[in-house]
Scaffold this motif. Sequence first.
Motif, PDB file in Angstrom:
ATOM      1  N   CYS A   1       0.806  -1.230   0.000  1.00 54.08           N
ATOM      2  CA  CYS A   1       0.000   0.000   0.000  1.00 54.08           C
ATOM      3  C   CYS A   1       0.837   1.277   0.000  1.00 54.08           C
ATOM      4  CB  CYS A   1      -0.963  -0.002   1.188  1.00 54.08           C
ATOM      5  SG  CYS A   1      -0.169   0.268   2.793  1.00 54.08           S
ATOM      6  N   GLY A   2       2.055   1.215   0.511  1.00 53.31           N
ATOM      7  CA  GLY A   2       2.913   2.391   0.547  1.00 53.31           C
ATOM      8  C   GLY A   2       2.632   3.342   1.693  1.00 53.31           C
ATOM      9  N   HIS A   3       1.655   3.017   2.555  1.00 57.06           N
ATOM     10  CA  HIS A   3       1.281   3.914   3.649  1.00 57.06           C
ATOM     11  C   HIS A   3       2.418   4.123   4.631  1.00 57.06           C
ATOM     12  CE1 HIS A   3      -0.570   4.881   7.600  1.00 57.06           C
ATOM     13  NE2 HIS A   3      -1.410   5.593   6.876  1.00 57.06           N
ATOM     14  N   CYS A   4       3.259   3.113   4.782  1.00 54.42           N
ATOM     15  CA  CYS A   4       4.293   3.175   5.817  1.00 54.42           C
ATOM     16  C   CYS A   4       5.628   3.716   5.312  1.00 54.42           C
ATOM     17  CB  CYS A   4       4.503   1.797   6.430  1.00 54.42           C
ATOM     18  SG  CYS A   4       5.245   0.591   5.290  1.00 54.42           S
ATOM     19  N   MET A   5       5.678   4.175   4.075  1.00 53.23           N
ATOM     20  CA  MET A   5       6.941   4.628   3.499  1.00 53.23           C
ATOM     21  C   MET A   5       7.537   5.799   4.288  1.00 53.23           C
ATOM     22  SD  MET A   5       7.667   2.791   0.746  1.00 53.23           S
ATOM     23  CE  MET A   5       8.746   3.800  -0.269  1.00 53.23           C
ATOM     24  N   ILE A   6       8.821   5.669   4.612  1.00 51.05           N
ATOM     25  CA  ILE A   6       9.600   6.773   5.171  1.00 51.05           C
ATOM     26  C   ILE A   6      10.765   6.978   4.213  1.00 51.05           C
ATOM     27  CG2 ILE A   6      10.966   7.632   7.097  1.00 51.05           C
ATOM     28  CD1 ILE A   6       9.382   5.920   8.956  1.00 51.05           C
ATOM     29  N   GLY A   7      10.666   7.996   3.377  1.00 47.82           N
ATOM     30  CA  GLY A   7      11.624   8.133   2.297  1.00 47.82           C
ATOM     31  C   GLY A   7      11.458   6.961   1.352  1.00 47.82           C
ATOM     32  N   GLU A   8      12.527   6.184   1.155  1.00 44.26           N
ATOM     33  CA  GLU A   8      12.452   5.009   0.295  1.00 44.26           C
ATOM     34  C   GLU A   8      12.296   3.715   1.084  1.00 44.26           C
ATOM     35  OE1 GLU A   8      15.902   5.057  -2.150  1.00 44.26           O
ATOM     36  OE2 GLU A   8      15.283   6.830  -3.288  1.00 44.26           O
ATOM     37  N   LYS A   9      12.167   3.824   2.388  1.00 45.78           N
ATOM     38  CA  LYS A   9      12.060   2.647   3.251  1.00 45.78           C
ATOM     39  C   LYS A   9      10.600   2.239   3.441  1.00 45.78           C
ATOM     40  CE  LYS A   9      16.494   2.395   4.387  1.00 45.78           C
ATOM     41  NZ  LYS A   9      17.349   1.238   4.016  1.00 45.78           N
ATOM     42  N   ARG A  10      10.318   0.957   3.226  1.00 45.30           N
ATOM     43  CA  ARG A  10       9.007   0.393   3.543  1.00 45.30           C
ATOM     44  C   ARG A  10       9.103  -0.196   4.950  1.00 45.30           C
ATOM     45  NH1 ARG A  10       8.335  -3.418  -1.573  1.00 45.30           N
ATOM     46  NH2 ARG A  10      10.545  -3.660  -1.058  1.00 45.30           N
ATOM     47  N   VAL A  11       8.443   0.446   5.882  1.00 44.66           N
ATOM     48  CA  VAL A  11       8.587   0.071   7.290  1.00 44.66           C
ATOM     49  C   VAL A  11       8.178  -1.377   7.526  1.00 44.66           C
ATOM     50  CG1 VAL A  11       7.748   0.534   9.621  1.00 44.66           C
ATOM     51  CG2 VAL A  11       8.348   2.437   8.111  1.00 44.66           C
ATOM     52  N   CYS A  12       7.107  -1.832   6.873  1.00 45.08           N
ATOM     53  CA  CYS A  12       6.606  -3.175   7.151  1.00 45.08           C
ATOM     54  C   CYS A  12       7.530  -4.274   6.641  1.00 45.08           C
ATOM     55  CB  CYS A  12       5.204  -3.361   6.573  1.00 45.08           C
ATOM     56  SG  CYS A  12       5.114  -3.190   4.775  1.00 45.08           S
ATOM     57  N   LEU A  13       8.329  -3.991   5.622  1.00 42.85           N
ATOM     58  CA  LEU A  13       9.230  -4.999   5.073  1.00 42.85           C
ATOM     59  C   LEU A  13      10.661  -4.831   5.561  1.00 42.85           C
ATOM     60  CD1 LEU A  13       8.091  -5.350   1.348  1.00 42.85           C
ATOM     61  CD2 LEU A  13       7.395  -6.689   3.332  1.00 42.85           C
ATOM     62  N   GLU A  14      11.154  -3.608   5.553  1.00 41.52           N
ATOM     63  CA  GLU A  14      12.544  -3.351   5.932  1.00 41.52           C
ATOM     64  C   GLU A  14      12.679  -3.046   7.422  1.00 41.52           C
ATOM     65  OE1 GLU A  14      14.576  -0.954   2.614  1.00 41.52           O
ATOM     66  OE2 GLU A  14      12.435  -0.739   2.195  1.00 41.52           O
ATOM     67  N   GLY A  15      11.578  -2.832   8.086  1.00 35.75           N
ATOM     68  CA  GLY A  15      11.536  -2.596   9.513  1.00 35.75           C
ATOM     69  C   GLY A  15      10.560  -3.582  10.137  1.00 35.75           C
ATOM     70  N   PRO A  16       9.823  -3.198  11.180  1.00 35.77           N
ATOM     71  CA  PRO A  16       9.709  -1.823  11.678  1.00 35.77           C
ATOM     72  C   PRO A  16      10.880  -1.341  12.525  1.00 35.77           C
ATOM     73  CG  PRO A  16       8.356  -3.284  12.997  1.00 35.77           C
ATOM     74  CD  PRO A  16       8.900  -4.125  11.876  1.00 35.77           C
ATOM     75  N   VAL A  17      11.863  -2.235  12.774  1.00 37.87           N
ATOM     76  CA  VAL A  17      13.009  -1.852  13.587  1.00 37.87           C
ATOM     77  C   VAL A  17      14.152  -1.410  12.669  1.00 37.87           C
ATOM     78  CG1 VAL A  17      14.728  -2.657  15.244  1.00 37.87           C
ATOM     79  CG2 VAL A  17      12.346  -3.387  15.467  1.00 37.87           C
ATOM     80  N   PHE A  18      14.670  -0.215  12.932  1.00 39.66           N
ATOM     81  CA  PHE A  18      15.758   0.335  12.138  1.00 39.66           C
ATOM     82  C   PHE A  18      16.850   0.874  13.053  1.00 39.66           C
ATOM     83  CE2 PHE A  18      11.997   1.000   9.480  1.00 39.66           C
ATOM     84  CZ  PHE A  18      12.420   0.582   8.223  1.00 39.66           C
ATOM     85  N   HIS A  19      18.085   0.841  12.574  1.00 42.24           N
ATOM     86  CA  HIS A  19      19.120   1.648  13.197  1.00 42.24           C
ATOM     87  C   HIS A  19      18.949   3.083  12.710  1.00 42.24           C
ATOM     88  CE1 HIS A  19      21.010  -2.185  14.193  1.00 42.24           C
ATOM     89  NE2 HIS A  19      21.716  -1.519  15.082  1.00 42.24           N
ATOM     90  N   TYR A  20      19.283   4.015  13.557  1.00 48.51           N
ATOM     91  CA  TYR A  20      19.149   5.428  13.196  1.00 48.51           C
ATOM     92  C   TYR A  20      19.887   5.749  11.896  1.00 48.51           C
ATOM     93  CZ  TYR A  20      19.450  10.519  13.584  1.00 48.51           C
ATOM     94  OH  TYR A  20      19.377  11.863  13.330  1.00 48.51           O
ATOM     95  N   THR A  21      21.016   5.116  11.684  1.00 48.15           N
ATOM     96  CA  THR A  21      21.804   5.378  10.477  1.00 48.15           C
ATOM     97  C   THR A  21      21.035   5.030   9.206  1.00 48.15           C
ATOM     98  OG1 THR A  21      22.828   3.199  10.799  1.00 48.15           O
ATOM     99  CG2 THR A  21      24.062   5.114  11.565  1.00 48.15           C
ATOM    100  N   GLU A  22      20.091   4.099   9.294  1.00 47.32           N
ATOM    101  CA  GLU A  22      19.340   3.664   8.124  1.00 47.32           C
ATOM    102  C   GLU A  22      18.276   4.666   7.686  1.00 47.32           C
ATOM    103  OE1 GLU A  22      18.467  -0.818   8.026  1.00 47.32           O
ATOM    104  OE2 GLU A  22      18.520  -0.368  10.171  1.00 47.32           O
ATOM    105  N   ILE A  23      17.744   5.437   8.634  1.00 54.69           N
ATOM    106  CA  ILE A  23      16.596   6.282   8.286  1.00 54.69           C
ATOM    107  C   ILE A  23      16.742   7.731   8.728  1.00 54.69           C
ATOM    108  CG2 ILE A  23      14.926   4.390   8.250  1.00 54.69           C
ATOM    109  CD1 ILE A  23      14.073   5.260  11.063  1.00 54.69           C
ATOM    110  N   LYS A  24      17.932   8.139   9.144  1.00 53.37           N
ATOM    111  CA  LYS A  24      18.078   9.490   9.688  1.00 53.37           C
ATOM    112  C   LYS A  24      17.711  10.560   8.677  1.00 53.37           C
ATOM    113  CE  LYS A  24      23.042   9.907   8.726  1.00 53.37           C
ATOM    114  NZ  LYS A  24      24.361  10.269   9.301  1.00 53.37           N
ATOM    115  N   GLU A  25      18.087  10.389   7.422  1.00 56.28           N
ATOM    116  CA  GLU A  25      17.768  11.394   6.419  1.00 56.28           C
ATOM    117  C   GLU A  25      16.270  11.464   6.187  1.00 56.28           C
ATOM    118  OE1 GLU A  25      20.013  10.765   2.896  1.00 56.28           O
ATOM    119  OE2 GLU A  25      21.963  11.009   3.895  1.00 56.28           O
ATOM    120  N   SER A  26      15.610  10.322   6.180  1.00 58.21           N
ATOM    121  CA  SER A  26      14.160  10.299   5.988  1.00 58.21           C
ATOM    122  C   SER A  26      13.434  10.918   7.170  1.00 58.21           C
ATOM    123  CB  SER A  26      13.682   8.856   5.765  1.00 58.21           C
ATOM    124  OG  SER A  26      14.259   8.313   4.595  1.00 58.21           O
ATOM    125  N   LEU A  27      13.925  10.689   8.382  1.00 55.12           N
ATOM    126  CA  LEU A  27      13.311  11.282   9.565  1.00 55.12           C
ATOM    127  C   LEU A  27      13.332  12.803   9.474  1.00 55.12           C
ATOM    128  CD1 LEU A  27      14.608   9.145  12.573  1.00 55.12           C
ATOM    129  CD2 LEU A  27      12.260   9.334  11.784  1.00 55.12           C
TER     130      LEU A  27
END
Length: 276
Positions: free
Chosen positions: A246-272
């Motif tokens: 669905c794309g609802h969870c996208m943060i930048g290019e990251k799909r939270v449901c597939l690549e997360g929901p747990v991330f290191h800060y280094t992975e998503i800092k720019e998107s945050l």
Amino acid sequence: MSNLYIPELARIVGSKEETSSIRTITVSMQNKKQLTVHPGQFVEMTIFGYGEFPISVSSIIDNKGAFQTTVQEKGKATNETRNLKNDTTIGIRGPFGKGFSLEEMKGKNVYIVTGGIGLAAVWLLLDEILKDRKHYGSLKLLHGARKPSDMIYKDSFVFNNQEAKRKGIEVFLTVDDPDKTWKGNVGLVTDLFKKTNITADNAVVVLCGPSIMMKYASKILIDIGFDESQIILSMERRMQCGMGVCGHCMIGEKRVCLEGPVFHYTEIKESLDKVF
């Protein structure tokens, strides 16, 4: 589960009100198979006739398919959890997503910082650490809520200092808007950083709560000496389909449901920085 698109049947075996809009639901899988889930992963819960929503598994009750989730009313399907009765049939898909790495945390000081219902998403992580307590260093939970009435798990060690001490965890609580009964800290959960003397030495920090809280908590942690690689975030609150469609969870290019929901800060800092 053989087909992740088709829910397995389960039934409600218990429901406990945590706050006026949050309840902990005990579920039993109809097939009686233990739900194999890693801390931080989630399932999709179907309330037939109302819809489906993603929710973290907060506790594993037994090896016969019983587990708990803590749900906040935020839409049509989650609102219906208020009306669920024992023996109501529901659907469960999953588990999905990337959870926490316990191996990464072993031998280190672990600081868990949560806001609101974010505590539920790390509850299974806390349980796993406490069951294997000797393999971790200092363990601290810093938890905040808007009001005392918004606090969850009030009958747990979170609100029992003696039990927390026996388990080997320090707990620090705060609220933004205290009432006359509140005797604890007042302010943002990030205000607790100074009061708890947390340091970056051999440590890892887990953040889960409102996205804006996690963004600013990360920046404060970096300012006081934490490396970006020491900060781990759970972004569970943003998910919807759980399948990357669905794309609802996208943060930048990251799909939270597939690549997360747990991330290191280094992975998503720019998107945050861009999104929040």
